[in-house]
Write an enzyme that holds these catalytic residues in place. Structure first.
Site, PDB file in Angstrom:
ATOM      1  N   SER A 235     -10.276  85.986  30.478  1.00  0.00           N
ATOM      2  CA  SER A 235      -9.390  85.703  29.356  1.00  0.00           C
ATOM      3  C   SER A 235      -9.079  86.996  28.630  1.00  0.00           C
ATOM      4  O   SER A 235      -9.919  87.891  28.528  1.00  0.00           O
ATOM      5  CB  SER A 235     -10.051  84.691  28.426  1.00  0.00           C
ATOM      6  OG  SER A 235     -10.370  85.275  27.184  1.00  0.00           O
ATOM      7  N   LYS A 236      -7.841  87.042  28.123  1.00  0.00           N
ATOM      8  CA  LYS A 236      -7.389  88.238  27.412  1.00  0.00           C
ATOM      9  C   LYS A 236      -8.257  88.508  26.192  1.00  0.00           C
ATOM     10  O   LYS A 236      -8.434  89.640  25.794  1.00  0.00           O
ATOM     11  CB  LYS A 236      -5.950  88.030  26.932  1.00  0.00           C
ATOM     12  CG  LYS A 236      -4.941  88.188  28.026  1.00  0.00           C
ATOM     13  CD  LYS A 236      -3.537  88.084  27.464  1.00  0.00           C
ATOM     14  CE  LYS A 236      -2.575  88.004  28.638  1.00  0.00           C
ATOM     15  NZ  LYS A 236      -1.250  87.587  28.314  1.00  0.00           N
ATOM     16  N   ARG A 237      -8.734  87.441  25.585  1.00  0.00           N
ATOM     17  CA  ARG A 237      -9.497  87.625  24.356  1.00  0.00           C
ATOM     18  C   ARG A 237     -10.927  88.059  24.624  1.00  0.00           C
ATOM     19  O   ARG A 237     -11.469  88.881  23.899  1.00  0.00           O
ATOM     20  CB  ARG A 237      -9.504  86.334  23.535  1.00  0.00           C
ATOM     21  CG  ARG A 237      -8.294  86.206  22.639  1.00  0.00           C
ATOM     22  CD  ARG A 237      -8.199  84.835  22.029  1.00  0.00           C
ATOM     23  NE  ARG A 237      -8.040  83.803  23.049  1.00  0.00           N
ATOM     24  CZ  ARG A 237      -6.885  83.572  23.688  1.00  0.00           C
ATOM     25  NH1 ARG A 237      -5.826  84.295  23.402  1.00  0.00           N
ATOM     26  NH2 ARG A 237      -6.791  82.632  24.609  1.00  0.00           N
TER      27      ARG A 237
END
Ligand code: GLU
Length: 463
Positions: A235-237
């Site tokens: 995930s990007k986060r």
């Protein structure tokens, strides 16, 4: 007529360019090169709230850095809105789609009363509504079964009763993704749709559109998800995934491309290091795995180290320059360049990332006062050794790595100290660091005057 080979990479510019996107682009590119096709870049920028032009720029820059070059495009979905309306209208005119006045609340309320699965129940299917502001256009899903033939997953049959009459145009007249993608893929004469697994659920809808308009479906291939060390989807986060960050950290594009190619595919025979040509030669979409692939930054670093070490010195120097230039101490003078050139071959074998080069060579360019204070934590025994070493090398006329090593070895023998132990305080005094390029090369590049001064300085200022 033999079918043209045309593939596209179709990112949505809603964030930094993700390694998953880079892997998708690469697989498309590899198939394209292997089959001698045309590679197209299409920017899926229909989500006006989330798109930003700098993300598009970032994607294009990253692709060019990875040398994943495209032959056509970039095309922008935002410029094809009229075409989407045209095709929507065609579907309506042919009785394959209908207008629907239902609001979300009405749909949910009916689903609640039905007590069945949430979703649209086909309420407006036979109401014969004409187009009106606020009315959505829905595709009329026929009875039967829809077969998705996926190269990676095989054939998957979907019962059409599980596919609701999906929206093609929203009430405000904008096309939904499934329609926009279908229209563009048809207009661009795409022969293979290779994309992330997350798009698999919408694929039967796309197939229904192809079938409704009697257009041949492209080959579909959905690539396995990338997961982190906890086997959770990247995930990007949460995870480090931006290609730009890896570039700034000093990964080489060729190492990244090689590593990314293996995320879901293996050339067999335990082959790991493959150049572009070899990859094109061996890549086989039908051998792509459907199991999640672990994106392992440590492994990618290992690839990078391999590629750096294998690079020729001039190329290495060239690639290091942008990293040196980020530092205020680097002016790029003749002298600095010459020093760096001498030490570069040794550094090349010791780093896994180009950013690590900076820490290996900064001592050559920094003022002694700027070196890490760590070097001053010298013990009495260290000082003693340093003094002895000083008295040995002070008299050396020809201050080279060989003469230095000779003095050093004879000192070791004289005082009975292991060479490694003897090296540590010298390195610390000269470079302010515990690891670095070979010590005597470092001293040769620093020169006699600066080397001796640093050792003396370290002794004088220790605490
Ligand atoms: N635009 C989609 C994405 O960025 C890809 C759609 C496709 O390849 O069909 O995830």
């Amino acid at each position: 007529m033999t079918q043209e080979i045309r593939l596209r990479f179709a990112p949505s510019p809603t964030g930094y360019f993700h390694v998953g996107g880079a892997r998708t682009a690469l697989y498309n590119w590899l198939v394209c090169k292997r089959l001698g096709g045309t590679f197209i870049l299409r920017i899926d920028d229909t989500d006006e709230q989330r798109n930003r032009s700098e993300w598009t720029r970032g994607i294009i820059d990253a692709l060019s850095w990875l040398e994943i070059d495209f032959d056509e495009g970039p095309y922008f979905q935002s410029q094809h809105k009229d075409r989407y309306l045209e095709v929507a209208n065609e579907l309506y005119e042919k009785g394959l789609a209908y207008y629907c006045s239902c609001t979300r609340e009405e749909i949910d309320e009916r689903a609640r009363l039905r007590g069945g699965v949430p979703g649209y129940d086909g309420f407006c299917r036979h109401r014969g509504l004409a187009s009106e502001a606020g009315y959505a256009l829905r595709f009329m899903v026929p009875p039967g079964e829809t077969l998705v033939n996926d190269v990676v997953r095989g054939a998957v049959a979907f019962d059409n009763s599980t596919i609701e009459d999906f929206i093609l145009l929203k009430g405000n007249g904008t096309a939904l993704y499934v329609l926009a993608n279908f229209v563009d893929d048809v207009d661009l004469r795409i022969s293979h749709v290779i994309r992330a697994e997350e798009h698999l659920p919408t694929t039967p809808k796309a197939v229904l559109l192809y079938e409704a308009l009697k257009i041949q479906t492209p080959v579909f291939a959905h690539l396995p998800v990338l997961v982190n060390e906890k086997r959770v989807k990247l995930s990007k986060r949460r995870d480090r995934v931006a290609v730009e960050d890896f570039r700034d950290q000093g990964f080489l594009p060729e190492a990244m491309v090689n590593y990314l190619a293996l995320l879901g595919w293996s050339p067999g025979d335990d082959l790991e290091f493959l150049d572009r040509q070899k990859m094109v030669e061996l890549f086989d979409l039908s051998k792509v795995s459907k199991s999640p692939a672990f994106f392992d930054v440590v492994k990618m670093k290992h690839f990078n180290k391999h590629y750096i070490a294998a690079m020729d010195s001039d190329e290495f120097i060239k690639r290091c320059l942008p990293f040196l230039e980020r530092n205020s101490w680097w002016q790029g003078s003749e002298l600095q360049q010459a020093s760096f050139r001498t030490i570069a071959p040794y550094v090349k074998e010791r780093v896994a990332l180009l950013t690590e080069v900076v820490e290996m060579v900064d001592f050559l360019f920094l003022d002694p006062s700027q070196l890490d204070v760590e070097r001053y934590t010298l013990s009495d025994a260290d000082v003693d050794m340093l003094l002895k070493f000083l008295s040995k090398v002070e008299s050396i006329e020809n201050f080279t790595r060989d003469t230095l090593e000779e003095s050093f070895r004879s000192l070791g023998e004289e005082i009975g100290v292991a060479l490694r132990k003897l090296q540590a305080p010298i390195r610390l005094s000269l470079t302010g660091r515990k690891i670095g390029p070979p010590l005597f090369v470092a001293m040769e590049v620093l020169g006699k005057e600066r080397s001796l001064e640093r050792i003396r300085d370290a002794i004088a200022t220790r605490h």
